[in-house]
Motif scaffolding. Structure first.
Motif, mmCIF file in Angstrom:
data_model
loop_
_atom_site.group_PDB
_atom_site.id
_atom_site.type_symbol
_atom_site.label_atom_id
_atom_site.label_comp_id
_atom_site.label_asym_id
_atom_site.label_seq_id
_atom_site.Cartn_x
_atom_site.Cartn_y
_atom_site.Cartn_z
ATOM 1 N N PHE A 1 0.817 -1.214 0.000
ATOM 2 C CA PHE A 1 0.000 0.000 0.000
ATOM 3 C C PHE A 1 0.849 1.261 0.000
ATOM 4 N N MET A 2 1.982 1.240 0.667
ATOM 5 C CA MET A 2 2.891 2.389 0.606
ATOM 6 C C MET A 2 3.306 2.646 -0.840
ATOM 7 N N THR A 3 3.674 1.585 -1.522
ATOM 8 C CA THR A 3 4.103 1.712 -2.908
ATOM 9 C C THR A 3 2.954 2.160 -3.801
ATOM 10 N N LEU A 4 1.778 1.587 -3.581
ATOM 11 C CA LEU A 4 0.627 1.932 -4.408
ATOM 12 C C LEU A 4 0.246 3.398 -4.238
ATOM 13 N N GLY B 1 10.235 -1.314 -9.498
ATOM 14 C CA GLY B 1 9.486 -2.532 -9.238
ATOM 15 C C GLY B 1 8.675 -2.388 -7.971
ATOM 16 N N TRP B 2 7.915 -3.421 -7.663
ATOM 17 C CA TRP B 2 7.063 -3.362 -6.495
ATOM 18 C C TRP B 2 7.863 -3.325 -5.203
ATOM 19 N N LEU B 3 7.266 -2.666 -4.210
ATOM 20 C CA LEU B 3 7.812 -2.552 -2.861
ATOM 21 C C LEU B 3 9.060 -1.678 -2.790
ATOM 22 N N GLU B 4 9.227 -0.775 -3.770
ATOM 23 C CA GLU B 4 10.412 0.086 -3.731
ATOM 24 C C GLU B 4 10.262 1.229 -2.737
ATOM 25 N N TYR B 5 9.062 1.451 -2.212
ATOM 26 C CA TYR B 5 8.842 2.541 -1.252
ATOM 27 C C TYR B 5 8.747 1.995 0.166
#
Length: 259
Positions: free
Chosen positions: A59-62, A80-84
């Motif tokens: 959700f942070m990434t989104l 890519g996903w989860l980079e944040y």
């Protein structure tokens, strides 16, 4: 007979252990957990340490990706996903705030929230959750687990709405967003007001959020209509000079709350 007895006694126990392992794995994956030794939010003036689960990181990434579309400065390259992580999520929020008025900031957050929903979602929400006591209590209950990644630990509390006692309140013990931004304007313009308006006007379920800037807690009350901005005590809140890097200590209220 001995084998049958052994199976009867131990199979449920093994199943229970298996369920417990699955449950623990799910909690580690989904939940955002406080990493403080005390298990509680850090004292005022300190940032609480968290260990985020997969759900929170997604959700942070989104959210951050959606907000990047409105953020100023250098655009982040997609990795890519989860980079944040949470810090990067807050940094994007700050870039969205820069150069925008109070109303413009609120508009961006509303656009981000709408962009994360399927077409027609607000209308469907209104049908499923008309402004009743049950709907208010149900939304309070699901707020606690689903928004822990954003605001930190919270709990459902009993409140009084229009003279009726109901468990439609949510007490955020120490708001993770506020303690990480340290900014009154971001709390109000990018969380409180747009969230209130989104539930009240788009979803048709009144919501009032009352941040406590003395201890960074916050009370959410589903079913209670929010006051006009001009009548809201939060609109007169001074900067948190000890926490905000761009605070105006001499101002009687946070300058980011100006129209």
């Amino acid at each position: 007979m001995t084998v049958l007895t052994f199976q009867a006694i131990n199979y449920p126990s093994a199943g229970h252990c298996c369920f417990r392992r699955r449950k623990n794995l799910r909690n580690r994956t989904v939940r955002c957990r406080i990493a403080e030794a005390s298990g509680k939010p850090a004292p005022m003036g300190q940032k609480t340490k968290y260990k985020d689960g997969l759900f929170g990181k997604v959700f942070m990434t989104l959210f951050a990706r959606k907000m990047e579309q409105f953020a100023g400065g250098d655009k982040k390259q997609t990795e890519g996903w989860l980079e944040y992580d949470y810090e990067k999520f807050v940094q994007v929020s700050k870039r969205v705030m820069e150069g925008r008025t109070r109303v413009q900031q609120q508009h961006v957050v509303r656009e981000v929230l709408l962009s994360m929903l399927p077409p027609g979602a607000p209308a469907q929400f209104r049908k499923l959750f008309p402004p009743t006591k049950w709907a208010a209590e149900f939304n309070a209950a699901i707020t606690v687990p689903f928004f822990e990644w954003l605001v930190g630990p919270s709990e459902v509390i009993e409140v009084e709405v229009n003279g009726v006692k109901q468990k439609s309140g949510v007490l955020i013990k120490k708001c993770r967003y506020l303690e990480n931004t340290g900014c009154v304007g971001m709390c109000i313009n990018m969380c409180k007001i747009p969230t209130q308006d989104f539930f009240t006007n788009d979803f048709g379920l009144p919501l009032t959020m009352t941040p406590n800037f003395e201890d960074m807690s916050c009370e959410m009350v589903y079913g209670q209509a929010p006051p006009p901005f001009e009548d809201d005590p939060a609109s007169k809140q001074p900067c948190l000079a000890d926490f905000c890097s761009v605070a105006s200590p001499r101002s009687s209220f946070c300058p980011k709350l100006e129209a």
